[in-house]
Design a protein around this motif. Structure first.
Motif, mmCIF file in Angstrom:
data_model
loop_
_atom_site.group_PDB
_atom_site.id
_atom_site.type_symbol
_atom_site.label_atom_id
_atom_site.label_comp_id
_atom_site.label_asym_id
_atom_site.label_seq_id
_atom_site.Cartn_x
_atom_site.Cartn_y
_atom_site.Cartn_z
ATOM 1 N N LEU A 174 27.329 97.226 84.170
ATOM 2 C CA LEU A 174 26.253 96.515 84.862
ATOM 3 C C LEU A 174 26.734 95.204 85.478
ATOM 4 C CD1 LEU A 174 23.288 97.089 82.360
ATOM 5 C CD2 LEU A 174 23.511 98.028 84.670
ATOM 6 N N GLN A 175 27.613 94.483 84.767
ATOM 7 C CA GLN A 175 28.070 93.177 85.251
ATOM 8 C C GLN A 175 29.403 93.237 85.976
ATOM 9 O OE1 GLN A 175 26.976 90.620 81.487
ATOM 10 N NE2 GLN A 175 26.782 89.380 83.333
ATOM 11 N N GLY A 176 30.036 94.386 85.939
ATOM 12 C CA GLY A 176 31.297 94.536 86.651
ATOM 13 C C GLY A 176 32.509 93.981 85.944
ATOM 14 N N LYS A 177 32.328 93.401 84.776
ATOM 15 C CA LYS A 177 33.440 92.879 83.997
ATOM 16 C C LYS A 177 33.016 92.728 82.542
ATOM 17 C CE LYS A 177 32.279 88.028 84.917
ATOM 18 N NZ LYS A 177 32.770 86.717 85.384
ATOM 19 N N LYS A 178 33.997 92.556 81.676
ATOM 20 C CA LYS A 178 33.740 92.397 80.243
ATOM 21 C C LYS A 178 33.843 90.922 79.866
ATOM 22 C CE LYS A 178 35.486 93.917 75.728
ATOM 23 N NZ LYS A 178 36.529 94.723 75.031
ATOM 24 N N ILE A 179 32.822 90.414 79.160
ATOM 25 C CA ILE A 179 32.845 89.031 78.693
ATOM 26 C C ILE A 179 32.624 89.024 77.174
ATOM 27 C CG2 ILE A 179 32.007 88.124 80.900
ATOM 28 C CD1 ILE A 179 29.235 87.888 79.682
ATOM 29 N N PRO A 180 33.016 87.951 76.471
ATOM 30 C CA PRO A 180 32.925 87.921 75.005
ATOM 31 C C PRO A 180 31.519 88.189 74.466
ATOM 32 C CG PRO A 180 34.320 86.141 75.764
ATOM 33 C CD PRO A 180 33.741 86.773 76.993
ATOM 34 N N PHE A 181 30.475 87.736 75.163
ATOM 35 C CA PHE A 181 29.119 87.926 74.649
ATOM 36 C C PHE A 181 28.745 89.402 74.581
ATOM 37 C CE2 PHE A 181 24.469 88.209 75.264
ATOM 38 C CZ PHE A 181 24.071 87.535 74.119
ATOM 39 N N HIS A 182 29.336 90.227 75.443
ATOM 40 C CA HIS A 182 29.047 91.660 75.404
ATOM 41 C C HIS A 182 29.379 92.241 74.036
ATOM 42 C CE1 HIS A 182 29.529 92.128 80.070
ATOM 43 N NE2 HIS A 182 28.402 91.518 79.710
ATOM 44 N N SER A 183 30.514 91.854 73.508
ATOM 45 C CA SER A 183 30.952 92.357 72.201
ATOM 46 C C SER A 183 29.978 91.936 71.102
ATOM 47 C CB SER A 183 32.356 91.839 71.883
ATOM 48 O OG SER A 183 32.789 92.281 70.623
ATOM 49 N N PHE A 184 29.588 90.663 71.137
ATOM 50 C CA PHE A 184 28.670 90.151 70.123
ATOM 51 C C PHE A 184 27.320 90.870 70.189
ATOM 52 C CE2 PHE A 184 25.309 87.136 68.882
ATOM 53 C CZ PHE A 184 25.690 86.877 67.567
ATOM 54 N N LEU A 185 26.766 91.005 71.374
ATOM 55 C CA LEU A 185 25.450 91.623 71.527
ATOM 56 C C LEU A 185 25.479 93.100 71.143
ATOM 57 C CD1 LEU A 185 22.509 91.425 72.418
ATOM 58 C CD2 LEU A 185 23.257 91.920 74.767
ATOM 59 N N ALA A 186 26.507 93.822 71.598
ATOM 60 C CA ALA A 186 26.604 95.244 71.275
ATOM 61 C C ALA A 186 26.733 95.461 69.775
ATOM 62 C CB ALA A 186 27.806 95.856 71.998
ATOM 63 N N ALA A 187 27.529 94.620 69.119
ATOM 64 C CA ALA A 187 27.718 94.753 67.681
ATOM 65 C C ALA A 187 26.449 94.367 66.919
ATOM 66 C CB ALA A 187 28.892 93.896 67.224
ATOM 67 N N CYS A 188 25.727 93.357 67.395
ATOM 68 C CA CYS A 188 24.458 92.978 66.757
ATOM 69 C C CYS A 188 23.460 94.130 66.801
ATOM 70 C CB CYS A 188 23.869 91.746 67.433
ATOM 71 S SG CYS A 188 24.634 90.186 66.975
ATOM 72 N N ILE A 189 23.334 94.747 67.960
ATOM 73 C CA ILE A 189 22.393 95.868 68.094
ATOM 74 C C ILE A 189 22.841 97.040 67.221
ATOM 75 C CG2 ILE A 189 21.451 97.570 69.702
ATOM 76 C CD1 ILE A 189 21.661 95.422 71.896
ATOM 77 N N GLY A 190 24.128 97.354 67.258
ATOM 78 C CA GLY A 190 24.642 98.432 66.418
ATOM 79 C C GLY A 190 24.454 98.143 64.941
ATOM 80 N N GLY A 191 24.705 96.906 64.521
ATOM 81 C CA GLY A 191 24.518 96.538 63.117
ATOM 82 C C GLY A 191 23.075 96.666 62.684
ATOM 83 N N TRP A 192 22.158 96.251 63.556
ATOM 84 C CA TRP A 192 20.723 96.356 63.245
ATOM 85 C C TRP A 192 20.298 97.817 63.120
ATOM 86 C CZ3 TRP A 192 16.756 92.738 62.511
ATOM 87 C CH2 TRP A 192 15.464 93.261 62.532
ATOM 88 N N LEU A 193 20.722 98.639 64.052
ATOM 89 C CA LEU A 193 20.285 100.034 64.073
ATOM 90 C C LEU A 193 20.932 100.881 62.979
ATOM 91 C CD1 LEU A 193 20.331 100.718 67.936
ATOM 92 C CD2 LEU A 193 18.328 100.317 66.487
#
Length: 223
Positions: free
Chosen positions: A96-115
């Motif tokens: 979606l953003q065309g590049k990878k940034i550090p916050f992507h990792s944090f947000l994806a892991a937070c959602i995965g951890g919650w679910l």
């Protein structure tokens, strides 16, 4: 038979060609992540469950083996689901953003951890506590590396070890219910069961006398 073999080889060539397509790399990485999570979870949990079950749990052999299989499956499944979710969300954000940034990792892991790990059960609890200890060490090192706290003049590990053991034994002695059941079992075996014995058999050979052994000794005494 030759035609069947040719078909299999053709199918393998097609599969290998697909795996080399860069445009499918993100999706294929998610699938392999699921595979690696399942395998790694099984490798980690199976020996741990085997040792803990046979050391501290009572019951028949069938019940123990069932408990080991259930714990291994739960760990393997959860880790596979988490890796699948994390890598999928990571790929989606990068796309979606065309590049990878550090916050992507944090947000994806937070959602995965919650679910995946949001259910408070013994397996998830052990995994979270394992990660928490590593996080504390990692953040401490990062804080020194970034200059947020000064570099210690001496190795702080002896002090950390002293505080950790002092705190956990204090909790075990006076607030045992706050500790995880498996840790309670381990500490009971080490620090309480070692206070009790009757003869050489349960001093060196066994941890505790079994009912059958007591019956045998009483019978021998009165006959």
């Amino acid at each position: 038979m030759a035609g069947s073999g040719d078909s299999v080889r053709a199918l393998l060539r097609a599969a290998n060609a697909l795996l080399q397509q860069r445009r499918y790399h993100a999706a294929l990485a998610v699938i392999k992540g699921f595979r690696n999570g399942a395998v790694y979870g099984a490798k980690i949990r199976a020996p741990h469950a085997l040792v803990m079950t046979f050391l501290f749990k009572s019951g028949s052999l069938r019940e123990k083996l069932k408990s080991i299989a259930q714990a291994t499956y739960a760990h393997s499944r959860n880790l596979a689901y988490f890796v699948f979710t994390y890598k999928g969300l990571l790929a989606a954000q990068s796309g979606l953003q065309g590049k990878k940034i550090p916050f992507h990792s944090f947000l994806a892991a937070c959602i995965g951890g919650w679910l995946v790990f949001g259910d408070n059960n013994p397996i998830n609890s052990q995994i979270i506590m394992y990660l928490l200890s590593r996080i504390l060490f990692g953040l401490s090192r990062l804080a020194v590396e970034k200059g947020y706290i000064p570099q210690p003049k001496q190795d702080p590990f002896p002090l950390v070890a002293a505080l950790v053991w002092g705190t956990v034994l204090w909790l075990f002695e006076y607030h045992r219910e706050t500790l995880q059941p498996s840790l309670q079992s381990s500490m009971t075996y080490l620090y309480e069961d070692s206070d009790v014995w009757h003869d050489l058999s349960d001093f060196l050979i066994y941890n505790k006398r079994t009912d059958s052994k007591l019956v045998e000794e009483v019978t021998f005494f009165f006959t």
